[in-house]
Design a protein around this motif. Structure first.
Motif, short mmCIF file in Angstrom:
data_model
loop_
_atom_site.label_atom_id
_atom_site.label_comp_id
_atom_site.label_asym_id
_atom_site.label_seq_id
_atom_site.Cartn_x
_atom_site.Cartn_y
_atom_site.Cartn_z
N LYS A 125 -43.35 -48.18 169.46
CA LYS A 125 -43.80 -47.50 170.67
C LYS A 125 -43.40 -48.26 171.93
O LYS A 125 -43.39 -47.71 173.04
N THR A 182 -39.51 -48.08 175.20
CA THR A 182 -39.74 -47.07 176.24
C THR A 182 -38.46 -46.55 176.91
O THR A 182 -38.52 -45.64 177.74
N MET A 228 -36.06 -45.20 175.17
CA MET A 228 -35.48 -44.24 174.23
C MET A 228 -35.24 -42.88 174.89
O MET A 228 -36.12 -42.32 175.53
N ILE A 236 -43.38 -42.01 168.97
CA ILE A 236 -42.44 -41.42 169.94
C ILE A 236 -43.17 -40.78 171.12
O ILE A 236 -42.54 -40.49 172.13
N TRP A 255 -42.60 -42.60 174.32
CA TRP A 255 -41.24 -42.69 174.87
C TRP A 255 -41.05 -41.61 175.92
O TRP A 255 -40.50 -40.53 175.66
N LEU A 293 -37.62 -39.68 176.66
CA LEU A 293 -36.94 -38.88 175.64
C LEU A 293 -36.43 -37.56 176.21
O LEU A 293 -37.17 -36.83 176.87
#
Length: 576
Positions: free
Chosen positions: A276, A279, A281, A298, A301, A304
């Motif tokens: 987690k 960040t 991602m 996720i 994130w 994303l």
């Protein structure tokens, strides 16, 4: 392209076709493609040429004329019939870029090692002899080296010991089982591509090359990732799809710059909680794994934008996930959803939503909140009737409703006309008997796929879709096509195989679109001539009929006058 000149990375074998969307892909996009108007033919060669493109010219050698270009800096000779590199290659003292991929070169001459200015060399797709590869180690200014598909079984140690400035190393599509330990000497290496080899263990040596930003190990035989992967603090993209991974090490959380992670088509059951912390991602691909539950990590994130979770056994989506407002592409196909999670309807930046192969029976009205949605895939679900809530999505450009396995649609509503931005409509493998006339109002439609249905005819309104490029109506019950179909100038592909065609006949349809067009034009001409003849006869008949009527009238008039002149009959008058 975002982070690399090699291109972008995309999850493979996923069911969704994200044609216009930017997706990360592990496949290298060639950087040696040159616009035709910039290419220079040998007839224009002068001694002040800096760039020349002779790719795909059926050349068997590099000509002496080219080798005499003292100031040449970039030479493209890929896709030819070259079997050897001339020894005079060392005359090109200023050459920086040399592309010789997709030729028939076996041995590399020693003189190539004298081109000290060379920065980028591509010898991919050549039957190279491994014994001649050490020559490359003399090119100590090299920044990029591509040796894709050269049947390499091992990397010569000399390359690792001498190419200290290499930043990109392309070794995909070979027979490598491991990397030499000396590869740690490539301290400036930023990108390494090892896709489609026979590597069984994640090379630990790579974990000690601190500048690495991209590692591509897709389609190998790797069963584990070493703990040392956490040393790669500059890693941005990691591709490990199509391996035998069952777990991910917790130390991956130390790769703080990681933005793209592809673990699809493995055996992963869960992700470490510490992930987690990643960040940064942006792109996550976990499709075809054994997760069973939504990976909650996720949900932290927030950057994303692309999420691929196809076929991982999901039944629900946590509410916290729907707060990721940056997500543009979401693939939840081939899971176990019996309804569309309403929380997804709050993800207002969604542009692509794939929910194929679930058990969905209806669409919530909240779907109208997805005002940016362009691509919706709902094939192979359990709709009993056509879900009219789709017509609330006015921004939709591509709609997939093919039903290979699910309950099949028997009709397409006239309200399809509400989707005025639609570019592709896929309704294959249903039981449609007709298309609504309103289909003609979809003026932006480029692809109409109604293959494998029960269509008996196509509406003439199809001929109003002037931008139509593909019409796929194979395996229906059609016997004829609309007369003016050839008026669609953009229409390049018409598939009518598997229909009992008579107009045009099957033998014409088998010859392709141009033959169909010619037939339709001929039939129109014949019909026009027939009408012309019919009109001529009608005119003649009318004239003849009028003349006959006129003659008859004249006779009647004459008879009337004659009767008026006749003498009185005897005995009919009074006596005086």
């Amino acid at each position: 392209q975002e982070d690399s000149t090699e291109g972008t990375h995309c999850p493979k074998a996923d069911t969704v076709d994200f044609e216009d969307d930017h997706v990360e892909t592990a496949q290298e996009i060639p950087v040696n493609e040159v616009p035709e108007d910039e290419a220079l033919s040998p007839t224009h060669v002068t001694d002040r040429i800096f760039f020349i493109d002779l790719a795909n010219k059926q050349l068997q050698t590099i000509s002496s004329e080219v080798l005499s270009l003292e100031y040449l800096e970039e030479l493209h000779m890929e896709k030819n019939l070259i079997v050897s590199i001339p020894r005079d290659i060392n005359h090109l003292r200023h050459l920086k870029v040399l592309y010789l991929d997709q030729n028939y070169i076996r041995d590399i001459c020693e003189e190539l090692g004298e081109v000290k200015s060379l920065r980028s060399l591509d010898l991919s797709s050549n039957p190279l002899s491994c014994s001649s590869l050490p020559v490359i180690s003399k090119l100590q200014s090299l920044r990029q080296l591509r040796l894709y598909k050269t049947n390499l079984r091992e990397i010569p140690v000399q390359l690792c010991e001498n190419l200290h400035h290499v930043e990109l190393l392309g070794l995909s599509d070979n027979n490598l089982k491991c990397l030499p330990k000396e590869i740690v000497n490539l301290t400036k290496l930023k990108e390494i591509y090892l896709q489609k080899n026979r590597i069984e263990s994640f090379p630990k040596e790579l974990c000690h090359i601190a500048n690495l930003e991209i590692i591509d190990l897709e389609q190998n035989l790797i069963s584990s990732i070493p703990e040392e992967v956490g040393f790669l603090t500059n890693l941005v993209k990691l591709f490990l799809a199509f391996n035998n991974l069952s777990s991910v090490p917790p130390t991956l959380q130390h790769c703080k710059k990681l933005a793209v992670l592809d673990l699809s088509h493995n055996l992963v059951r869960k992700l470490p909680p510490g992930l987690k912390k990643l960040t940064e991602m942006r792109v996550l691909t976990l499709s075809v794994n054994s997760l069973g539950k939504f990976p909650l990590q996720i949900c932290h994130w927030t950057s994303l934008s692309h999420v691929y979770l196809r076929n991982i056994g999901l039944r629900t989506v946590p509410e916290s996930f729907t707060r990721l407002t940056s997500v543009r592409i979401l693939d939840l196909s081939e899971n176990c959803f019996d309804e569309i999670p309403k929380g997804i309807c709050a993800m207002k930046n969604l542009e692509v939503l794939a929910l194929d192969g679930n058990q969905i029976q209806e669409i919530p009205v909240e779907v109208k909140e997805l005002t940016n949605l362009k691509h919706l895939s709902l094939s192979e679900n359990r709709f009993s009737i056509f879900p009219k809530e789709i017509f609330l999505l006015e921004s939709l450009e591509r709609l997939y409703l093919g039903q290979d396995k699910g309950i099949k649609f028997t009709s397409l509503p006239e309200d399809i006309s509400k989707l005025q931005n639609l570019k592709e409509l896929h309704t294959e493998n249903n039981c449609l008997e007709y298309l609504p006339a309103a289909i003609g109002s979809l003026t932006h439609l480029k692809i109409l796929d109604c293959g494998n249905n029960l269509l008996k005819e196509l509406p003439d309104s199809v001929c109003q879709i002037q931008g139509l490029q593909k019409l796929l109506v194979q395996n229906n019950h059609l016997s004829q096509l609309p007369r003016n179909l050839d008026s669609l100038q953009e229409l390049k592909l018409v598939r009518v195989d598997g229909n009992p065609m008579t107009d045009p006949p099957i033998e014409v349809c088998c010859q392709g679109t141009s033959a169909i067009w010619e037939y339709l034009r001929e039939q129109r001409c014949k019909k026009a001539k027939k009408l012309q003849v019919q009109n001529m006869w009608r005119t003649l008949v009318n004239k003849s009929s009028a003349l006959e009527t006129q003659t008859k009238n004249r006779k009647n008039e004459k008879k009337g006058k004659e009767k008026g002149k006749q003498k009185p009959v005897k005995g009919s008058g009074a006596k005086k």
